[in-house]
Motif scaffolding. Structure first.
Motif, mmCIF file in Angstrom:
data_model
loop_
_atom_site.group_PDB
_atom_site.id
_atom_site.type_symbol
_atom_site.label_atom_id
_atom_site.label_comp_id
_atom_site.label_asym_id
_atom_site.label_seq_id
_atom_site.Cartn_x
_atom_site.Cartn_y
_atom_site.Cartn_z
ATOM 1 N N ALA A 167 -5.428 -3.992 -0.339
ATOM 2 C CA ALA A 167 -6.358 -3.902 -1.208
ATOM 3 C C ALA A 167 -5.937 -3.090 -2.668
ATOM 4 N N PRO A 168 -6.597 -3.406 -3.865
ATOM 5 C CA PRO A 168 -5.857 -2.611 -5.035
ATOM 6 C C PRO A 168 -6.081 -1.267 -4.799
ATOM 7 N N ASP A 169 -7.160 -0.510 -4.248
ATOM 8 C CA ASP A 169 -7.178 0.803 -4.104
ATOM 9 C C ASP A 169 -6.003 1.423 -3.294
ATOM 10 N N ALA A 170 -5.657 0.648 -2.359
ATOM 11 C CA ALA A 170 -4.294 1.100 -1.462
ATOM 12 C C ALA A 170 -3.046 1.096 -2.279
ATOM 13 N N ALA A 216 0.804 -1.238 -0.033
ATOM 14 C CA ALA A 216 0.120 0.018 -0.053
ATOM 15 C C ALA A 216 0.791 1.204 0.233
ATOM 16 N N ARG A 263 -2.945 1.487 -5.664
ATOM 17 C CA ARG A 263 -3.345 2.508 -6.621
ATOM 18 C C ARG A 263 -3.097 3.774 -6.131
ATOM 19 N N ALA A 264 -3.047 4.076 -4.822
ATOM 20 C CA ALA A 264 -2.858 5.369 -4.193
ATOM 21 C C ALA A 264 -1.305 5.741 -4.260
ATOM 22 N N THR A 320 -3.246 -5.471 -12.419
ATOM 23 C CA THR A 320 -3.818 -6.561 -11.509
ATOM 24 C C THR A 320 -3.399 -7.806 -11.818
ATOM 25 N N THR A 369 -0.286 -5.631 -8.092
ATOM 26 C CA THR A 369 -1.046 -6.025 -6.931
ATOM 27 C C THR A 369 -1.910 -7.535 -7.385
#
Length: 258
Positions: free
Chosen positions: A212-215, A124, A217-218, A230, A204
Motif C-alpha cells: 500500500a502507498p502508506d507502507a 514497504a 511512505r513509511a 505514485t 509505488t
C-alpha cells in the motif's frame, strides 16, 4: 543454514567517464536483466550498473544467499571500493529496495562514501507489514499462482512444472532474504538521531496488490530527506508504465548531476 557465495556481482565494468553511477538491485526471483533497457532511458552521464545476485541468470551455478545480513555484507565487500570511487546512487526494486537501503546504511556505519540518493520501488518500509509472502507459507502451485496474480510470472509457467522447479527455489531463497531483514543492520525508525543523511525517493504503483502507498511512505522515518511518487501500474510499474516511470526518475537524476 546459509551459504557464502563468491560474489562477482556487476554484469559489466563501470564507465570511467560517468558523472554518477546508478547501482540497480533486482526483485525477489528476478535478475539483473530487469534493468537491461535502462541505459538507453537515462541521462548519458549516468552509468547504469545492474547488480546480479548469485544463483540466477549468468550466475546460476553459484550458491544463493538466504540471509539478508550475509547478502549485504558480501555486496559491501565487493561493491565498497566502487562506491567510494565517486558519486553514486542506487535503485532497488521490491526486495532490491531493502538490499540497497541496507547496503547504504552499512557503508555509513563503516565510514564509506554515502549515496547521493536512493530510489526505492514497490517495497514497504522494514518496520511495517512485509511486502512479500513468507518463503514457506505456500506450496509450489499456490506460490506460482500468487506470482501470476501480481505480475511477477507469466501465466504460461503454471503448466510447466519443469520451469517452476528451476524458478521457485530461487524465489524462496530471495524471500528468506526479505524475511531476515532485521539482521541487515537497518536503523531504528523510532530514533530521530538514527535517521540517515541522504535523500530517498520512493515509488509505488497505484494498483500494486502487495504494498500500500502508506507502507511505502513509511520509509520517510529512516532519512532526513524523502519524497514519494505514485505511478500507474502494479508491482512492476517500471515495465508496466515505463514512460511515466522514467519521466519521474530522470529529473531526479538530473538534480543529482546538477
Amino acid at each position: 543454514m546459509t551459504t557464502t557465495a563468491a560474489v562477482s556481482c556487476l554484469v559489466r565494468a563501470p564507465r570511467e567517464d560517468a558523472r554518477l553511477r546508478l547501482f540497480c538491485f533486482h526483485h525477489a526471483g528476478g535478475g539483473a536483466s530487469f534493468f537491461s533497457s535502462w541505459a538507453g532511458r537515462l541521462p548519458s552521464d549516468v552509468d547504469v550498473l545492474p547488480v546480479q545476485l548469485p544463483g540466477r541468470e549468468a550466475r546460476y551455478r553459484e550458491p544463493r544467499f538466504r540471509d539478508a545480513g550475509e547478502a549485504v555484507a558480501a555486496l559491501g565487500r565487493e561493491l565498497g571500493p566502487r562506491l567510494d570511487e565517486g558519486p553514486w546512487a542506487a535503485y532497488g526494486h521490491s526486495m532490491g529496495a531493502m538490499v540497497a537501503f541496507a547496503l547504504a546504511a552499512a557503508r555509513l556505519r563503516e565510514g564509506g562514501r554515502p549515496p547521493e540518493a536512493l530510489f526505492l520501488g514497490a517495497y514497504a518500509a522494514p518496520h511495517v507489514s512485509p511486502t512479500l509472502p513468507s518463503p514457506d507459507r505456500y506450496d509450489d502451485r499456490e506460490l506460482a499462482r500468487l506470482l501470476v496474480g501480481f505480475g511477477g510470472l507469466s501465466p504460461q509457467f503454471l503448466g510447466r512444472d519443469d520451469w517452476l522447479r528451476v524458478l521457485l527455489p530461487v524465489l524462496r531463497d530471495d524471500l528468506r532474504i526479505c524475511a531476515t531483514h532485521r539482521g541487515a543492520g537497518l536503523p531504528d525508525p523510532d530514533a530521530e538521531g538514527a535517521r540517515l543523511p541522504f535523500h530517498v525517493e520512493a515509488f509505488t504503483g497505484v494498483d500494486d496488490p502487495l504494498v500500500a502507498p502508506d507502507a511505502v511512505r513509511a520509509w520517510e522515518r529512516y532519512v532526513h530527506s524523502f519524497r514519494m511518487t505514485t505511478l500507474p501500474g502494479g508491482h512492476f510499474f517500471p515495465r508496466q508504465a515505463p514512460d511515466t516511470f522514467f519521466d519521474r526518475l530522470n529529473p531526479a537524476l538530473a538534480r543529482l548531476l546538477a
